[in-house]
Every structure is written in C-alpha cells, then in structure tokens.
Scaffold this motif. Sequence first.
Motif, PDB file in Angstrom:
ATOM      1  N   HIS A 193       0.829  -1.206   0.000  1.00 34.48           N
ATOM      2  CA  HIS A 193       0.000   0.000   0.000  1.00 34.48           C
ATOM      3  C   HIS A 193       0.863   1.256   0.000  1.00 34.48           C
ATOM      4  O   HIS A 193       0.387   2.347   0.308  1.00 34.48           O
ATOM      5  CB  HIS A 193      -0.950   0.009   1.196  1.00 34.48           C
ATOM      6  CG  HIS A 193      -2.085  -0.948   1.017  1.00 34.48           C
ATOM      7  ND1 HIS A 193      -2.554  -1.714   2.039  1.00 34.48           N
ATOM      8  CD2 HIS A 193      -2.827  -1.282  -0.059  1.00 34.48           C
ATOM      9  CE1 HIS A 193      -3.549  -2.468   1.604  1.00 34.48           C
ATOM     10  NE2 HIS A 193      -3.730  -2.219   0.330  1.00 34.48           N
ATOM     11  N   ASN A 194       2.127   1.084  -0.345  1.00 31.61           N
ATOM     12  CA  ASN A 194       3.073   2.186  -0.482  1.00 31.61           C
ATOM     13  C   ASN A 194       3.289   2.980   0.796  1.00 31.61           C
ATOM     14  O   ASN A 194       3.616   4.163   0.756  1.00 31.61           O
ATOM     15  CB  ASN A 194       2.660   3.133  -1.625  1.00 31.61           C
ATOM     16  CG  ASN A 194       2.676   2.430  -2.955  1.00 31.61           C
ATOM     17  OD1 ASN A 194       3.566   1.638  -3.231  1.00 31.61           O
ATOM     18  ND2 ASN A 194       1.672   2.696  -3.772  1.00 31.61           N
ATOM     19  N   ALA A 195       3.108   2.322   1.942  1.00 32.82           N
ATOM     20  CA  ALA A 195       3.289   3.011   3.217  1.00 32.82           C
ATOM     21  C   ALA A 195       4.701   3.560   3.365  1.00 32.82           C
ATOM     22  O   ALA A 195       4.901   4.623   3.951  1.00 32.82           O
ATOM     23  CB  ALA A 195       2.974   2.064   4.374  1.00 32.82           C
ATOM     24  N   GLN A 196       5.676   2.866   2.847  1.00 32.54           N
ATOM     25  CA  GLN A 196       7.068   3.296   3.000  1.00 32.54           C
ATOM     26  C   GLN A 196       7.389   4.496   2.113  1.00 32.54           C
ATOM     27  O   GLN A 196       8.373   5.178   2.332  1.00 32.54           O
ATOM     28  CB  GLN A 196       8.019   2.141   2.681  1.00 32.54           C
ATOM     29  CG  GLN A 196       7.743   0.866   3.463  1.00 32.54           C
ATOM     30  CD  GLN A 196       7.734   1.048   4.982  1.00 32.54           C
ATOM     31  OE1 GLN A 196       8.459   1.855   5.521  1.00 32.54           O
ATOM     32  NE2 GLN A 196       6.876   0.321   5.662  1.00 32.54           N
ATOM     33  N   GLN A 197       6.576   4.757   1.085  1.00 34.29           N
ATOM     34  CA  GLN A 197       6.862   5.839   0.146  1.00 34.29           C
ATOM     35  C   GLN A 197       6.303   7.193   0.588  1.00 34.29           C
ATOM     36  O   GLN A 197       6.671   8.214   0.045  1.00 34.29           O
ATOM     37  CB  GLN A 197       6.324   5.487  -1.239  1.00 34.29           C
ATOM     38  CG  GLN A 197       7.022   4.302  -1.856  1.00 34.29           C
ATOM     39  CD  GLN A 197       6.419   3.937  -3.204  1.00 34.29           C
ATOM     40  OE1 GLN A 197       5.696   4.705  -3.807  1.00 34.29           O
ATOM     41  NE2 GLN A 197       6.718   2.739  -3.666  1.00 34.29           N
ATOM     42  N   VAL A 198       5.400   7.187   1.548  1.00 38.57           N
ATOM     43  CA  VAL A 198       4.814   8.436   2.018  1.00 38.57           C
ATOM     44  C   VAL A 198       5.835   9.140   2.904  1.00 38.57           C
ATOM     45  O   VAL A 198       6.327   8.552   3.871  1.00 38.57           O
ATOM     46  CB  VAL A 198       3.511   8.169   2.811  1.00 38.57           C
ATOM     47  CG1 VAL A 198       2.960   9.447   3.415  1.00 38.57           C
ATOM     48  CG2 VAL A 198       2.488   7.497   1.922  1.00 38.57           C
ATOM     49  N   PRO A 199       6.197  10.388   2.589  1.00 36.13           N
ATOM     50  CA  PRO A 199       7.189  11.077   3.414  1.00 36.13           C
ATOM     51  C   PRO A 199       6.653  11.320   4.825  1.00 36.13           C
ATOM     52  O   PRO A 199       5.463  11.588   5.012  1.00 36.13           O
ATOM     53  CB  PRO A 199       7.438  12.387   2.684  1.00 36.13           C
ATOM     54  CG  PRO A 199       6.399  12.507   1.636  1.00 36.13           C
ATOM     55  CD  PRO A 199       5.737  11.179   1.471  1.00 36.13           C
ATOM     56  N   ILE A 200       7.536  11.214   5.784  1.00 34.85           N
ATOM     57  CA  ILE A 200       7.165  11.464   7.177  1.00 34.85           C
ATOM     58  C   ILE A 200       7.063  12.969   7.389  1.00 34.85           C
ATOM     59  O   ILE A 200       7.985  13.717   7.059  1.00 34.85           O
ATOM     60  CB  ILE A 200       8.202  10.844   8.131  1.00 34.85           C
ATOM     61  CG1 ILE A 200       8.175   9.316   7.991  1.00 34.85           C
ATOM     62  CG2 ILE A 200       7.943  11.253   9.569  1.00 34.85           C
ATOM     63  CD1 ILE A 200       9.260   8.606   8.772  1.00 34.85           C
ATOM     64  N   ALA A 201       5.930  13.423   7.931  1.00 28.87           N
ATOM     65  CA  ALA A 201       5.725  14.843   8.211  1.00 28.87           C
ATOM     66  C   ALA A 201       6.731  15.305   9.265  1.00 28.87           C
ATOM     67  O   ALA A 201       7.071  14.559  10.187  1.00 28.87           O
ATOM     68  CB  ALA A 201       4.303  15.089   8.697  1.00 28.87           C
ATOM     69  N   THR A 202       7.188  16.515   9.110  1.00 26.43           N
ATOM     70  CA  THR A 202       8.111  17.105  10.075  1.00 26.43           C
ATOM     71  C   THR A 202       7.655  18.517  10.373  1.00 26.43           C
ATOM     72  O   THR A 202       6.874  19.104   9.637  1.00 26.43           O
ATOM     73  CB  THR A 202       9.552  17.151   9.510  1.00 26.43           C
ATOM     74  OG1 THR A 202       9.553  17.942   8.322  1.00 26.43           O
ATOM     75  CG2 THR A 202      10.092  15.772   9.206  1.00 26.43           C
ATOM     76  N   GLY A 203       8.140  19.074  11.451  1.00 29.89           N
ATOM     77  CA  GLY A 203       7.922  20.474  11.764  1.00 29.89           C
ATOM     78  C   GLY A 203       6.511  20.832  12.182  1.00 29.89           C
ATOM     79  O   GLY A 203       5.753  19.993  12.656  1.00 29.89           O
ATOM     80  N   ALA A 204       6.201  22.096  11.988  1.00 33.55           N
ATOM     81  CA  ALA A 204       4.959  22.694  12.485  1.00 33.55           C
ATOM     82  C   ALA A 204       3.704  22.090  11.851  1.00 33.55           C
ATOM     83  O   ALA A 204       3.770  21.438  10.813  1.00 33.55           O
ATOM     84  CB  ALA A 204       4.993  24.199  12.211  1.00 33.55           C
ATOM     85  N   ALA A 205       2.574  22.348  12.484  1.00 32.77           N
ATOM     86  CA  ALA A 205       1.269  21.866  12.023  1.00 32.77           C
ATOM     87  C   ALA A 205       0.942  22.409  10.634  1.00 32.77           C
ATOM     88  O   ALA A 205       1.386  23.496  10.260  1.00 32.77           O
ATOM     89  CB  ALA A 205       0.185  22.298  13.004  1.00 32.77           C
ATOM     90  N   ARG A 206       0.151  21.627   9.892  1.00 28.53           N
ATOM     91  CA  ARG A 206      -0.250  22.005   8.537  1.00 28.53           C
ATOM     92  C   ARG A 206      -1.773  21.995   8.432  1.00 28.53           C
ATOM     93  O   ARG A 206      -2.445  21.252   9.149  1.00 28.53           O
ATOM     94  CB  ARG A 206       0.333  21.010   7.530  1.00 28.53           C
ATOM     95  CG  ARG A 206       1.847  20.943   7.580  1.00 28.53           C
ATOM     96  CD  ARG A 206       2.379  19.839   6.734  1.00 28.53           C
ATOM     97  NE  ARG A 206       1.817  18.572   7.185  1.00 28.53           N
ATOM     98  CZ  ARG A 206       2.188  17.393   6.753  1.00 28.53           C
ATOM     99  NH1 ARG A 206       3.106  17.292   5.843  1.00 28.53           N
ATOM    100  NH2 ARG A 206       1.637  16.290   7.193  1.00 28.53           N
ATOM    101  N   VAL A 207      -2.323  22.775   7.532  1.00 31.54           N
ATOM    102  CA  VAL A 207      -3.770  22.804   7.305  1.00 31.54           C
ATOM    103  C   VAL A 207      -4.253  21.403   6.965  1.00 31.54           C
ATOM    104  O   VAL A 207      -3.631  20.685   6.182  1.00 31.54           O
ATOM    105  CB  VAL A 207      -4.119  23.789   6.160  1.00 31.54           C
ATOM    106  CG1 VAL A 207      -5.576  23.656   5.756  1.00 31.54           C
ATOM    107  CG2 VAL A 207      -3.818  25.216   6.586  1.00 31.54           C
ATOM    108  N   GLY A 208      -5.342  20.996   7.567  1.00 32.76           N
ATOM    109  CA  GLY A 208      -5.927  19.689   7.314  1.00 32.76           C
ATOM    110  C   GLY A 208      -5.370  18.590   8.201  1.00 32.76           C
ATOM    111  O   GLY A 208      -5.889  17.482   8.220  1.00 32.76           O
ATOM    112  N   GLU A 209      -4.340  18.899   8.952  1.00 33.41           N
ATOM    113  CA  GLU A 209      -3.718  17.911   9.826  1.00 33.41           C
ATOM    114  C   GLU A 209      -4.448  17.867  11.160  1.00 33.41           C
ATOM    115  O   GLU A 209      -4.982  18.861  11.626  1.00 33.41           O
ATOM    116  CB  GLU A 209      -2.254  18.291  10.043  1.00 33.41           C
ATOM    117  CG  GLU A 209      -1.465  17.307  10.841  1.00 33.41           C
ATOM    118  CD  GLU A 209       0.018  17.628  10.842  1.00 33.41           C
ATOM    119  OE1 GLU A 209       0.796  16.679  10.891  1.00 33.41           O
ATOM    120  OE2 GLU A 209       0.393  18.816  10.776  1.00 33.41           O
TER     121      GLU A 209
END
Length: 169
Positions: free
Chosen positions: A83-99
């Motif tokens: 399911h391409n879980a390894q390809q999704v970049p890990i979020a870093t830093g401050a909060a983002r819209v929709g998160e």
Amino acid sequence: MQTSHASVSALIRATIFVRDLNVALRFYRALGMSESYYEGDLEHPSASAVLGFEQHYPYPIKILKVAGPNFGMLGLFQLAPEHNAQQVPIATGAARVGEVALVFYVPNLDDILPRLKQLGAAWLPKPEQFEMGSISQREVCIRDADGTLLNLVERDPNMQNLRTPEMEF
C-alpha cells in the motif's frame, strides 16, 4: 436503553496508520496508553475496502487505551508495504492545514519528553508556556516516528473527567 439526542458520540478512537507496529507500540505505551483493548489482524477484505484500497492485505493492529471507559482509544494499524506506506514522506515540523493533532494531558513534560525522544519522536521542540484567558500551562507539539502530530499538555490527566469547561468564556 437511554435515548440520546446527540447526532454523534464522543470521539471513540483515533487510528494511526504506521510503518512499524512495534515502534509505535513502544512509543504510545511510554506515553501511558498501557491497556490493550484489541489486538489481532484484520483479515477480511472489507477492512481494505473501507480504507479505499482495491487490493486487500491483512493489517496487524493494536488498539490501546488508558484505564477506564472505552473511549479516547488509539488504534495502531500497520499498512502493508504494497500500500506504499514506506513511500509516504514522514511529516516534520509545524502543524499544517488539514492535519489533526492528538492531544494528551501529561503530569510532567520534563519526565516524558526524554523517553519519547529515545523512542523515536521525530520532531521535539522545547515546551512553551501557553496562555489563553485564565489558563497558563506548559505545552509542546511533537511528532511520533511516523510523523503524527501530538500536542502534550502539562496537566493532571484526571482533568479529562471534567464535565464543564475548564475556563469561563
């Protein structure tokens, strides 16, 4: 059975889709989610269909909770590499819209933060004194090993049982 006029229940559980279930388990158990509500594999293809995947792969899962009622739980679902879980970049830093941020009360930030860093916290700024109305408390936003945003609030965890607002508006 009592009839409720609410159109929705209290938040029962949040689910995090993780790369490594064991890494996530160690992190959230250290945070205090010490009881297992459920553990097993989601074998039926309906699990993949609900999540929007056309191809089905079994999901190992654990649902954690603190002692007490069965709400406010945390589901950890390990997605299959297909399911391409390894390809999704890990979020870093401050909060983002929709998160979404998971918010937890912890009795002492200074005690828990070094342990969470050791267990893979991917982003760990220093706690800040948060001010809002008559409330002044230490808080920090961190990210777990998969990049999930958490807001840790230094308050007595028993404050979760209040039935009225914590401050006057």
